[in-house]
Design a protein around this motif. Structure first.
Motif, PDB file in Angstrom:
ATOM      1  N   ARG A 179       0.818  -1.206   0.000  1.00 44.95           N
ATOM      2  CA  ARG A 179       0.000   0.000   0.000  1.00 44.95           C
ATOM      3  C   ARG A 179       0.856   1.262   0.000  1.00 44.95           C
ATOM      4  NH1 ARG A 179      -4.687  -2.406   2.676  1.00 44.95           N
ATOM      5  NH2 ARG A 179      -3.643  -2.557   4.648  1.00 44.95           N
ATOM      6  N   GLY A 180       1.931   1.241   0.774  1.00 43.66           N
ATOM      7  CA  GLY A 180       2.824   2.397   0.837  1.00 43.66           C
ATOM      8  C   GLY A 180       3.441   2.690  -0.518  1.00 43.66           C
ATOM      9  N   ILE A 181       3.837   1.632  -1.202  1.00 43.31           N
ATOM     10  CA  ILE A 181       4.465   1.795  -2.513  1.00 43.31           C
ATOM     11  C   ILE A 181       3.449   2.304  -3.530  1.00 43.31           C
ATOM     12  CG2 ILE A 181       5.571   0.555  -4.425  1.00 43.31           C
ATOM     13  CD1 ILE A 181       6.745  -1.316  -2.246  1.00 43.31           C
TER      14      ILE A 181
ATOM     15  N   GLU B 248       0.800   4.045  -2.883  1.00 39.40           N
ATOM     16  CA  GLU B 248       0.539   5.447  -2.578  1.00 39.40           C
ATOM     17  C   GLU B 248       1.563   6.333  -3.289  1.00 39.40           C
ATOM     18  OE1 GLU B 248      -0.100   6.364   1.547  1.00 39.40           O
ATOM     19  OE2 GLU B 248       0.610   8.427   1.313  1.00 39.40           O
TER      20      GLU B 248
ATOM     21  N   ARG C  98      -8.974   7.523  -2.391  1.00 41.36           N
ATOM     22  CA  ARG C  98      -9.981   8.168  -1.566  1.00 41.36           C
ATOM     23  C   ARG C  98      -9.364   8.728  -0.275  1.00 41.36           C
ATOM     24  NH1 ARG C  98     -15.344   8.531  -1.948  1.00 41.36           N
ATOM     25  NH2 ARG C  98     -16.393   8.895   0.021  1.00 41.36           N
ATOM     26  N   ARG C  99      -8.467   7.961   0.293  1.00 39.13           N
ATOM     27  CA  ARG C  99      -7.829   8.434   1.526  1.00 39.13           C
ATOM     28  C   ARG C  99      -6.978   9.670   1.260  1.00 39.13           C
ATOM     29  NH1 ARG C  99      -3.050   7.316   3.167  1.00 39.13           N
ATOM     30  NH2 ARG C  99      -2.850   5.257   2.216  1.00 39.13           N
TER      31      ARG C  99
ATOM     32  N   LYS D  94      -9.176  12.580   0.987  1.00 35.44           N
ATOM     33  CA  LYS D  94      -9.673  12.994   2.307  1.00 35.44           C
ATOM     34  C   LYS D  94      -8.617  13.727   3.107  1.00 35.44           C
ATOM     35  CE  LYS D  94     -13.667  10.520   3.362  1.00 35.44           C
ATOM     36  NZ  LYS D  94     -14.529  10.020   4.393  1.00 35.44           N
ATOM     37  N   GLU D  95      -7.385  13.318   2.921  1.00 38.82           N
ATOM     38  CA  GLU D  95      -6.320  13.943   3.691  1.00 38.82           C
ATOM     39  C   GLU D  95      -5.866  15.262   3.063  1.00 38.82           C
ATOM     40  OE1 GLU D  95      -3.393  10.862   4.307  1.00 38.82           O
ATOM     41  OE2 GLU D  95      -4.660   9.864   5.795  1.00 38.82           O
TER      42      GLU D  95
ATOM     43  N   TYR E 184      -8.831  13.810 -10.553  1.00 36.94           N
ATOM     44  CA  TYR E 184      -8.059  14.069  -9.333  1.00 36.94           C
ATOM     45  C   TYR E 184      -6.912  15.017  -9.656  1.00 36.94           C
ATOM     46  CZ  TYR E 184     -10.605  10.115  -7.413  1.00 36.94           C
ATOM     47  OH  TYR E 184     -11.591   9.274  -6.987  1.00 36.94           O
TER      48      TYR E 184
ATOM     49  N   HIS F 212       3.757  16.393   0.472  1.00 35.79           N
ATOM     50  CA  HIS F 212       3.690  15.026   0.972  1.00 35.79           C
ATOM     51  C   HIS F 212       4.497  14.100   0.057  1.00 35.79           C
ATOM     52  CE1 HIS F 212       2.012  11.515   2.871  1.00 35.79           C
ATOM     53  NE2 HIS F 212       1.479  11.090   1.740  1.00 35.79           N
TER      54      HIS F 212
ATOM     55  N   ARG G 281       8.233  14.379   0.548  1.00 35.18           N
ATOM     56  CA  ARG G 281       8.689  13.730   1.776  1.00 35.18           C
ATOM     57  C   ARG G 281       8.735  12.204   1.588  1.00 35.18           C
ATOM     58  NH1 ARG G 281       6.710  11.679   6.336  1.00 35.18           N
ATOM     59  NH2 ARG G 281       4.558  11.825   5.633  1.00 35.18           N
ATOM     60  N   LEU G 282       7.670  11.657   0.993  1.00 41.27           N
ATOM     61  CA  LEU G 282       7.637  10.206   0.746  1.00 41.27           C
ATOM     62  C   LEU G 282       8.745   9.785  -0.200  1.00 41.27           C
ATOM     63  CD1 LEU G 282       3.946   9.056   0.269  1.00 41.27           C
ATOM     64  CD2 LEU G 282       5.338   9.121   2.322  1.00 41.27           C
TER      65      LEU G 282
ATOM     66  N   GLU H 185      12.004   9.558   1.559  1.00 42.89           N
ATOM     67  CA  GLU H 185      12.033   8.348   2.381  1.00 42.89           C
ATOM     68  C   GLU H 185      12.283   7.130   1.510  1.00 42.89           C
ATOM     69  OE1 GLU H 185       8.525   7.676   4.669  1.00 42.89           O
ATOM     70  OE2 GLU H 185       8.808   9.475   5.887  1.00 42.89           O
ATOM     71  N   TRP H 186      11.540   7.103   0.425  1.00 45.81           N
ATOM     72  CA  TRP H 186      11.638   5.965  -0.484  1.00 45.81           C
ATOM     73  C   TRP H 186      13.034   5.854  -1.081  1.00 45.81           C
ATOM     74  CZ3 TRP H 186       9.585   1.593  -1.601  1.00 45.81           C
ATOM     75  CH2 TRP H 186       9.898   0.965  -2.812  1.00 45.81           C
TER      76      TRP H 186
ATOM     77  N   SER I 100      15.858   6.998  -0.038  1.00 43.95           N
ATOM     78  CA  SER I 100      16.910   6.621   0.888  1.00 43.95           C
ATOM     79  C   SER I 100      16.760   5.157   1.304  1.00 43.95           C
ATOM     80  CB  SER I 100      16.951   7.566   2.082  1.00 43.95           C
ATOM     81  OG  SER I 100      16.247   7.044   3.152  1.00 43.95           O
TER      82      SER I 100
END
Lengths: 319, 126
Positions: free
Chosen positions: B7-9, B11, B48-49, B52-53, B72, B81, B84-85, B88-89, B91
């Motif tokens: 899910r993280g990937i 996203e 959807r999340r 919402k965020e 979208y 966002h 930042r992701l 993280e990814w 690194s």
């Protein structure tokens, strides 16, 4: 397509989402499926691309606006185990709260509540040890584990001798009611502990900000060591030593007794009312021990080492 | 693969697509499933999340085929966002590659190393 949408509607209803939310999700799906059909996808390809309505509904439920939540705060049973003569409980928590209480079905029961994913928690029972562990929430990859914390209840039958309860937590609180354990140890950063009507044996709590509230409980010893946490005790009996170490935390002790009360603090105070230690010792910078009692049972001051703190024991006979 | 990890990937992938241009739901699903093994099931809840965020806004636009579609569009908050992701990814995955490449990059390289190591242990044993 009709069937998929109908199934999805049913599944979304099960998740207790609002009607508005459900209509919105359905219209999104209608649009996406229509587009797929316009592009000439076959039934088979559609099924593959859209998958299982149940799974979508479950994934959406986590973030959706829920209707009234009658079930919130309700606990569901997770696992039960047949107890042996003794039990050792060890938990490693992050934000989860844990309550301990007696079981009424002769089994060790673990219940949970909340929106987190129970599958991410580790629970084992072997060699008379119950072990419960929360998933790690790593800082750098927090986006990979967007999970919410659950709360737990651990129920133990009264005839099982609990040899130890050991809990590590960051923010989680602990509540113990009507339990008997030979040792109790809590290590926390911000979590609080509430102990009522229990027998704890040798009890220890250490951490940074957590508070400890103990009522109507007997202990062999209590070692409370926190930076800012407060201790409140009422109706307690500590058979051996009561050791309180804080930087600025205070202790308030009522209707309690102990053999020796050692207080070590920078600026925290102990305020006692109907508090009868046999001996007291104070080591502080400015912290005091102030006790107001009705009876004079003789409290021996063993040691006092303080810059400006005092030990003040007053007997005020009101009759 | 671990569901959370996946899910993280995804996203990260959804955000990357919308950096390029505004897209409607089905197009996002289609584009992603061309390259990786995912379906609507996984993508829609993420979409959807993120909306919402506040990382995406949506608007309706007529399509040539007829009915209007929900598009979208990434917001400023979404861009931040994503950055930042992405850091993280990069690194994380950079570290992973560093580690796994130590054993060799290509199949031949790895097989050769394995053969050499097997020989070494055999001669040690004799």
């Amino acid at each position: 397509m009709k069937k998929f949408l109908n199934d999805l509607r049913e599944e979304l209803k099960k998740q207790n989402l609002t009607d508005l939310e459900i209509e919105d999700i359905l219209s999104d799906h209608e649009e996406m499926i229509q587009t797929a059909i316009d592009e000439g996808l076959s039934e088979e390809e559609l099924a593959k691309k859209f998958g299982d309505p149940k799974k979508i509904a479950e994934d959406l439920a986590d973030l959706g606006a829920k209707k009234e939540s009658p079930g919130s705060g309700a606990y569901e049973s997770w696992k039960s185990f047949d107890p042996e003569d003794t039990l050792d409980v060890r938990t490693e928590m992050v934000d989860e709260d844990i309550r301990y209480r007696p079981s009424d079905n002769g089994k060790i029961n673990v219940l949970y509540s909340g929106k987190g994913t129970i599958g991410q928690y580790e629970l084992t029972y072997e060699n008379k040890q119950l072990f419960l562990k929360a998933p790690k929430r790593s800082g750098i990859f927090s986006f990979l584990s967007r999970s919410k914390a659950l709360d737990f209840i651990i129920e133990v039958p009264k005839d099982v001798r609990i040899t130890s309860v050991f809990q590590k937590s960051v923010n989680g609180d602990v509540k113990v009611e009507d339990m008997k354990t030979a040792s109790f140890e809590l290590s926390t950063v911000n979590g609080d502990a509430l102990i009522n009507k229990s027998e704890l044996g040798h009890a220890k709590m250490n951490g940074v900000n957590g508070d400890l509230h103990v009522t109507d409980t007997s202990m062999k010893s209590l070692k409370f060591s926190l930076v800012n946490g407060d201790l409140s005790m009422s109706g307690c009996d500590v058979k051996e030593a009561l050791n309180v170490q804080t930087v600025s935390g205070d202790a308030s002790i009522k209707d309690s007794t102990c053999a020796e009360c050692g207080f070590h603090s920078v600026s925290g105070d102990i305020k006692g009312e109907e508090f009868y230690p046999k001996k007291v010792s104070l080591k502080s910078v400015s912290g005091d021990i102030i006790i107001k009692n009705k009876e004079d049972r003789g409290i021996e001051i063993v040691r006092k080492k303080s810059v400006s703190g005092t030990v003040d024991v007053r007997v005020e006979n009101q009759e | 693969m671990n569901a959370q990890f996946k899910r993280g990937i995804i996203e990260l992938c959804v955000l990357s697509l919308l950096i390029e241009e505004d897209m409607y739901g089905y197009l996002i699903i289609n584009k992603l499933s061309q390259h990786i093994n995912v379906n609507e099931n996984t993508i829609y809840p993420i979409l959807r999340r993120l909306t919402k965020e506040g990382y995406f806004e949506t608007y309706l636009k007529e399509s040539r085929e007829g009915p209007s579609r929900k598009y979208y569009k990434m917001t400023d908050k979404g861009f931040k966002h994503y950055l930042r992701l992405r850091d993280e990814w990069d690194s994380f995955i950079g570290g992973v590659y560093h580690i796994i490449n130590q054993g060799g990059k290509k199949h031949e390289e790895i097989l050769e190393r394995f053969a050499r190591r097997t020989e070494e242990t055999e001669s040690d044993g004799s």
